[in-house]
Each structure stands twice: as structure tokens, then as C-alpha cells.
Scaffold this active site. Sequence first.
Site, PDB file in Angstrom:
ATOM      1  N   CYS A   1       0.835  -1.207   0.000  1.00 28.47           N
ATOM      2  CA  CYS A   1       0.000   0.000   0.000  1.00 28.47           C
ATOM      3  C   CYS A   1       0.868   1.255   0.000  1.00 28.47           C
ATOM      4  O   CYS A   1       1.394   1.658   1.050  1.00 28.47           O
ATOM      5  CB  CYS A   1      -0.921  -0.018   1.230  1.00 28.47           C
ATOM      6  SG  CYS A   1      -1.925   1.456   1.390  1.00 28.47           S
TER       7      CYS A   1
ATOM      8  N   CYS B   1      -0.449   4.096   2.194  1.00 30.67           N
ATOM      9  CA  CYS B   1      -0.221   3.906   3.635  1.00 30.67           C
ATOM     10  C   CYS B   1       1.247   4.123   3.998  1.00 30.67           C
ATOM     11  O   CYS B   1       1.559   4.722   5.021  1.00 30.67           O
ATOM     12  CB  CYS B   1      -0.605   2.492   4.073  1.00 30.67           C
ATOM     13  SG  CYS B   1      -2.095   1.841   3.322  1.00 30.67           S
ATOM     14  N   ASP B   2       2.158   3.605   3.183  1.00 25.89           N
ATOM     15  CA  ASP B   2       3.561   3.512   3.606  1.00 25.89           C
ATOM     16  C   ASP B   2       4.530   4.390   2.808  1.00 25.89           C
ATOM     17  O   ASP B   2       5.693   4.491   3.184  1.00 25.89           O
ATOM     18  CB  ASP B   2       4.033   2.050   3.507  1.00 25.89           C
ATOM     19  CG  ASP B   2       3.186   1.128   4.373  1.00 25.89           C
ATOM     20  OD1 ASP B   2       2.760   1.585   5.457  1.00 25.89           O
ATOM     21  OD2 ASP B   2       2.946  -0.025   3.980  1.00 25.89           O
TER      22      ASP B   2
END
Length: 306
Positions: free
Chosen positions: A133, A136-137
Amino acid sequence: MMEKYDVIVIGAGPGGMTAALYASRANLSVLMIDRGIYGGQMNNTAEIENYPGFKSILGPDLAKKMYEGSINFGAKYAYGTVQSIENNGKGKIVHTDENDYETSSIIIGTGSQYRKLGVEGEDEYGGKGVSYCAVCDGAFFKNKEVVVIGGGDSAISEALYLAGITSKVTVIHRRDQLRAQKVLQDRAFANGKINFIWNTNVTEIVGDNMKVTGVKTLNNQTNEESSVDANGVFVYVGNNPMTEAFSDLDITDDKGWIKTNERMETSVPGVFAIGDVRQKELRQVTTAVGDGGIAGQNAFEYISSL
Ligand code: NAP
């Protein structure tokens, strides 16, 4: 006593939220059940540029707007992981890890889950540089170098997103052609921070025990082994359907995708399937939304016929 609803929608992605909107607007009592926050994969998508009405919108923002629409006519939302469905003809029971619910009709919109690459180092460095992701990261890799594995829409759109944060993105693809939409391909080829390694498989993700330091590769045309240094590895090699909880219903194909007709009906009366979990060609927010509207309306017709 068990809570009872006319319609239970399993999964609150774009399809599920649209089904809930249509069914509740038809004056049915509706419960959406999801194991997490509403929005599904929209929450892992940076920018959505192919949803009509918006030139570009952040995935989580579109999810919030859809959620507000879905509860506007009285649909409810509950957290829970559906374990199984009991089908007693006209009545059905949905078993979650938290509760059991009685219903007349079920709309399955559980979507799909990222597929792992299945190489050494992938699990060991999960959360230590291996990610599925970018939204997200990605921020952890500001001004660092990352590898993206895959050649589909997800790999290329997320490579573009990562190019805005990192210093270099290397896309490693097993063929010499991308599967992604041409508009994404053109943009990626024109982006100076993105470079491509073709006809190549990643054979191992390596690190220093604490974090990822790169990947080992094998050119599948020349059998040449090599390596690429990277601080992060983003894996986008496709998805598997989330249909384990419905295996007893015998409604999937041999790969686990749910088979429906154009009315989104499965082979079980009163059970519908929508969105990415369905056997279909084009998995998009727009197509999930279309499926959801059809299923919501047909759930109404099914219940009226009982
Ligand atoms: P996908 O379309 O299935 O693409 C998976 C990619 O991973 C392919 O390029 C495939 O290579 C590669 N791959 C599969 N197994 C591999 C392995 N073991 N090792 C190395 N590479 C492997 O999956 P996706 O990109 O996640 O997209 C899923 C669905 O969501 C698609 O329908 C897509 O159109 C949709 N989507 C749309 C958008 C958008 O419209 N903006 C964005 C994201 C996703 P091959 O090409 O050789 O098969």
C-alpha cells in the site's frame, strides 16, 4: 433475539455502499457489515481520476462521500467479520465473529485482497520495507529508492504516486509490456524518476535483518541473475477474491470469484454479488457502483416477490 434486516450488505466498498443506498432508498431495512472502515480499496488509493464528477479525488475522500450517501436513507453500519451464511430458503442467517443477523436478502461485496509474491524475504521484511500500500507507507520512503513489482493498473498508478515522494522508483515486470491502462503507461514512461526492468522476476527480497536493502532478480529471457538496491519494495501482483466465508453456498468459479448474471443474482435466490468479488472483466470503482445499484434494486424486487 437476533437483529433482523430486509437486506444485509457484506462489505462496505463502493459497490456495497451503493447497494445500501439503493435498498434503503427503496424503504428496506439495510445493514452494512464490514470488518474495517468503509471504503474498501479506495482507502489504499491516492488519487482517483476516473470517477465521473471529479477531475481527481483522494480515495478516502470519495469513500467518505459515498458513506454519507449510503446512510442517508437509514442504512446502518456494523463492524464484524462474516464467518458464514446459513441459507434456509427464504430466510437467511449471517454469522459474524460478533453477532448473528437474520435477513431475507444478502448482497456480497467483499472485494479482493492483495496477492503476495511468495518469495523469500517477503514475510520476514513485511512492515520493514515490504509493503502492499503506497498510500499507507509511501511517506516512509521520502527521498529514498523503492522497487515496485507488477505491471497492472495498481503497480503503475502507485509507482506514479511514489515518484512524487521518493528519489527513484524501479518497476520490475515479468514481461516486456505493461498490462496497465495506456494513460498510466504514458505518464509513467514520461516520468524521469521511474525506470523499468523488463522480463524479470524478483526471486528474493533481501535486507540487513532490520530493514529491506534490495531485491534479487532473474531475467526470464537470458537467465541472468542480478540485484537492485532499494529501501522499500511495493508488491502489486494482483488480487484474490475474498469468498472464504461463502464456500458452502457453491457460488464461485474455480478461482473463487463469485458468478452472477446481469441482475447480480448468484445461483442462490436472494443472494447477490457485486464489485471486485464478482467474476467480471473490469474492476473499477465505477463498475462496482453500477453493480451495487443493480443489486440494491433487485434485492427490493426479490423481497417484494416473497
Ligand atoms: P492485475 O491487473 O491483475 O495486474 C497484476 C500484475 O502483476 C500484472 O502485470 C501481472 O503480470 C503481475 N503479476 C501477477 N503475478 C505475478 C507474479 N507472481 N510475479 C510477478 N508479477 C506478477 O492487478 P492490479 O493491477 O492490482 O489491478 C486489479 C484490478 O483493479 C484490475 O481490474 C485493474 O484494472 C483495477 N485497478 C484500476 C485502477 C484504475 O483504474 N486507476 C487502479 C488500480 C487497479 P502480467 O501482466 O504478466 O500478467
